[in-house]
Motif scaffolding. Structure first.
Motif, PDB file in Angstrom:
ATOM      1  N   SER A 172       0.847  -1.194   0.000  1.00 60.25           N
ATOM      2  CA  SER A 172       0.000   0.000   0.000  1.00 60.25           C
ATOM      3  C   SER A 172       0.881   1.243   0.000  1.00 60.25           C
ATOM      4  CB  SER A 172      -0.897   0.009   1.244  1.00 60.25           C
ATOM      5  OG  SER A 172      -1.501   1.265   1.435  1.00 60.25           O
ATOM      6  N   ARG A 173       0.361   2.321  -0.580  1.00 59.24           N
ATOM      7  CA  ARG A 173       1.050   3.600  -0.472  1.00 59.24           C
ATOM      8  C   ARG A 173       1.116   4.067   0.981  1.00 59.24           C
ATOM      9  NH1 ARG A 173       1.499   6.723  -5.219  1.00 59.24           N
ATOM     10  NH2 ARG A 173       0.514   5.773  -7.052  1.00 59.24           N
TER      11      ARG A 173
ATOM     12  N   THR B 241       7.007  -1.490  -9.549  1.00 59.23           N
ATOM     13  CA  THR B 241       6.229  -0.411  -8.931  1.00 59.23           C
ATOM     14  C   THR B 241       7.033   0.887  -8.892  1.00 59.23           C
ATOM     15  OG1 THR B 241       4.966  -1.976  -7.588  1.00 59.23           O
ATOM     16  CG2 THR B 241       5.023   0.306  -6.832  1.00 59.23           C
TER      17      THR B 241
ATOM     18  N   HIS C 225       5.470   3.944 -10.891  1.00 68.44           N
ATOM     19  CA  HIS C 225       4.871   4.941  -9.997  1.00 68.44           C
ATOM     20  C   HIS C 225       5.972   5.580  -9.153  1.00 68.44           C
ATOM     21  CE1 HIS C 225       1.028   3.138 -11.139  1.00 68.44           C
ATOM     22  NE2 HIS C 225       1.543   1.958 -10.829  1.00 68.44           N
TER      23      HIS C 225
ATOM     24  N   ASP D 168       6.263   7.995  -7.297  1.00 63.63           N
ATOM     25  CA  ASP D 168       5.931   8.546  -5.980  1.00 63.63           C
ATOM     26  C   ASP D 168       5.335   7.503  -5.029  1.00 63.63           C
ATOM     27  OD1 ASP D 168       3.591   8.201  -7.412  1.00 63.63           O
ATOM     28  OD2 ASP D 168       2.637  10.032  -6.647  1.00 63.63           O
ATOM     29  N   TYR D 169       5.347   6.228  -5.430  1.00 64.43           N
ATOM     30  CA  TYR D 169       4.722   5.184  -4.600  1.00 64.43           C
ATOM     31  C   TYR D 169       5.523   4.953  -3.321  1.00 64.43           C
ATOM     32  CZ  TYR D 169       2.329   0.764  -3.515  1.00 64.43           C
ATOM     33  OH  TYR D 169       1.603  -0.231  -2.901  1.00 64.43           O
ATOM     34  N   PHE D 170       6.831   4.826  -3.440  1.00 63.61           N
ATOM     35  CA  PHE D 170       7.710   4.580  -2.300  1.00 63.61           C
ATOM     36  C   PHE D 170       8.419   5.876  -1.907  1.00 63.61           C
ATOM     37  CE2 PHE D 170       8.141   0.319  -4.502  1.00 63.61           C
ATOM     38  CZ  PHE D 170       7.397  -0.396  -3.578  1.00 63.61           C
TER      39      PHE D 170
ATOM     40  N   ALA E 279      12.592   3.625  -3.098  1.00 64.96           N
ATOM     41  CA  ALA E 279      12.514   3.490  -4.553  1.00 64.96           C
ATOM     42  C   ALA E 279      13.885   3.201  -5.161  1.00 64.96           C
ATOM     43  CB  ALA E 279      11.917   4.751  -5.161  1.00 64.96           C
TER      44      ALA E 279
END
Length: 433
Positions: free
Chosen positions: A94-95, A306, A310, A312-314, A319
């Motif tokens: 999850s974010r 991921t 994305h 900005d996810y982590f 990241a």
């Protein structure tokens, strides 16, 4: 009515004798995979009584009693229930994962873990090894074993152990004020030096863990700056291994970097988890010491993908590690199998979405492992790693009735394993008829 008959009826009603015809379940299998030989056997019958397989017979055996149940799997390929040797049932990707450490209560975690367990079981994984959480995983193991909630059979590490600043230190990346306030110790899985390491093992033993999980290097999904450097000395790992061995517990070791892996193997850990940056020396050492390798390719692919898709996810530090470490795992695995490193199936479920565990079979074969050996990794080999080959891993008399059926031939099309049409655990059907 003869007195003997009346006596038997009375004893049966009191639960002191079995009925004249004990109920059996007969599974008519069109193809049955003998994972030992690698052969597909045609037209076999598996006989199940209570939670065990009592016989595997050639041909389709007819019901012998009025209460016997026949399950038609004549168009299916039937295999032993799969075993995933590295999951985190308490976790879901999850974010909000980092924020949720501060907002979820143990009851919240427990409800999520129960749902994750059921999804995993329905995906064909009848046994899992939970490699660390808050300790809710121990309660979940008990609830599943007692039949209170459905789920796979669980072997759990309770709370995993690492050094200060290591993968299990939840204060990584926090402000000095928060670090001072939380100050995790052995009870929270943070231990330094041989004495604290021994104490941390004993804490998990006291709580009821089945195995010990440690981190000899950093990790990807924590807020530390580096996931590859060694974070335990060989002396500290030896203290953990010896204490665990005294208590009858194996040791699983999370490790990415080669130096941390080599220290752990020399110290006697049972398995290396992930092993993203294994070098040739580490692979040879693992093969020589017969250390198990649990690669979790899907987790590496998932976090790297991921991070790419994305940005900005982590958090940025995570990241960067996801891209640099996670993307190397499959290639490393391909090299390891050529060095005859022993492989057991594991996925790190919880890093990716639960229930997709069987995708790992395809990633293993893409890296060069034969389909039958990928299946053995999740059956025969996994049962040996768990220390329970007498109950798990094959479709043989005396084993638990953990049974999966799929369409088609998985030896030709491994992706069929991602779509089980029948799942039985200990004689109870969870998917299918």
């Amino acid at each position: 009515m003869p007195i003997v008959t009346r006596t038997l009826l009375l004893l049966t009603s009191l639960g002191l004798a079995s009925p004249a015809f004990a109920q059996k379940t007969l599974l008519h299998c069109g193809r049955l995979l003998d994972v030992r030989s690698g052969r597909l056997l045609s037209q076999q019958t598996i006989v199940v009584e209570k939670n065990r397989i009592t016989a595997v017979q050639a041909g389709y055996t007819a019901a012998s009693g009025p209460q016997d149940q026949v399950i038609n799997l004549e168009s299916k390929t039937v295999l032993p229930g799969f075993i995933d040797c590295h999951v985190h049932l308490e976790s879901s990707p999850s974010r909000n994962s980092f924020r949720e450490k501060f907002t979820l209560n143990p009851a919240d975690v427990a409800y999520r873990a129960e749902a994750n367990a059921l999804v995993t079981l329905r995906a064909g994984f009848t046994t899992v090894r939970d490699c660390g959480g808050s300790g809710v995983n121990i309660a979940l193991r008990k609830a599943v074993a007692q039949g209170l909630v459905p789920g796979p059979r669980i072997y759990t590490a309770g709370t995993a152990i690492s050094s200060t600043g290591g993968h299990m230190d939840d204060t990584d990346g926090l402000s000095d004020d928060l670090i001072a306030r939380f100050h995790p110790g052995t009870a929270e899985g943070v231990a330094n030096g041989p004495d604290q390491c021994r104490q941390a093992v004993r804490e998990q033993f006291r709580r009821g863990a089945d195995l010990i999980k440690i981190a000899s290097t950093g990790g990807v999904l924590d807020l530390s700056k580096d996931g590859s450097g060694a974070q335990y000395s060989e002396e500290e790992i030896r203290a953990i291994v010896q204490t665990a061995r005294d208590l009858g517990m194996p040791v699983a070791c999370h490790a990415h970097g080669a130096e941390g892996i080599k220290r752990a193997v020399r110290a006697g850990v049972t398995s290396i988890e992930h092993g993203s940056l294994l070098d040739a020396e580490a692979m040879q050492l693992m093969a020589k010491n017969r250390t198990w390798y649990v690669p979790t390719i899907i987790a590496g692919k998932s976090v790297a993908d991921t991070a790419r898709r994305h940005p900005d996810y982590f958090p940025p530090v995570v990241a960067a590690k996801a891209l640099s470490i996670g993307s190397q795992l499959q290639a490393t695995f391909g090299k390891a199998i050529k060095q005859n490193v022993r492989v057991a199936f594991g996925t790190d479920a919880g890093v990716y979405r639960h229930g997709q565990n069987a995708l790992e079979f395809g990633y293993m074969t893409e890296a060069g492992l034969a389909p039958i050996d990928a299946i053995r990794a999740a059956t025969l080999n996994a049962a040996e790693l768990l220390g329970d080959p007498q109950n798990l891993g094959t479709l043989e008399a005396g084993k638990y009735a953990d049974i999966v059926a799929v369409e088609g031939d998985p030896l030709q099309t491994i992706a069929t394993l991602t779509r089980p049409t029948f799942v039985m655990k200990e004689g109870k059907v969870y998917v299918g008829q």
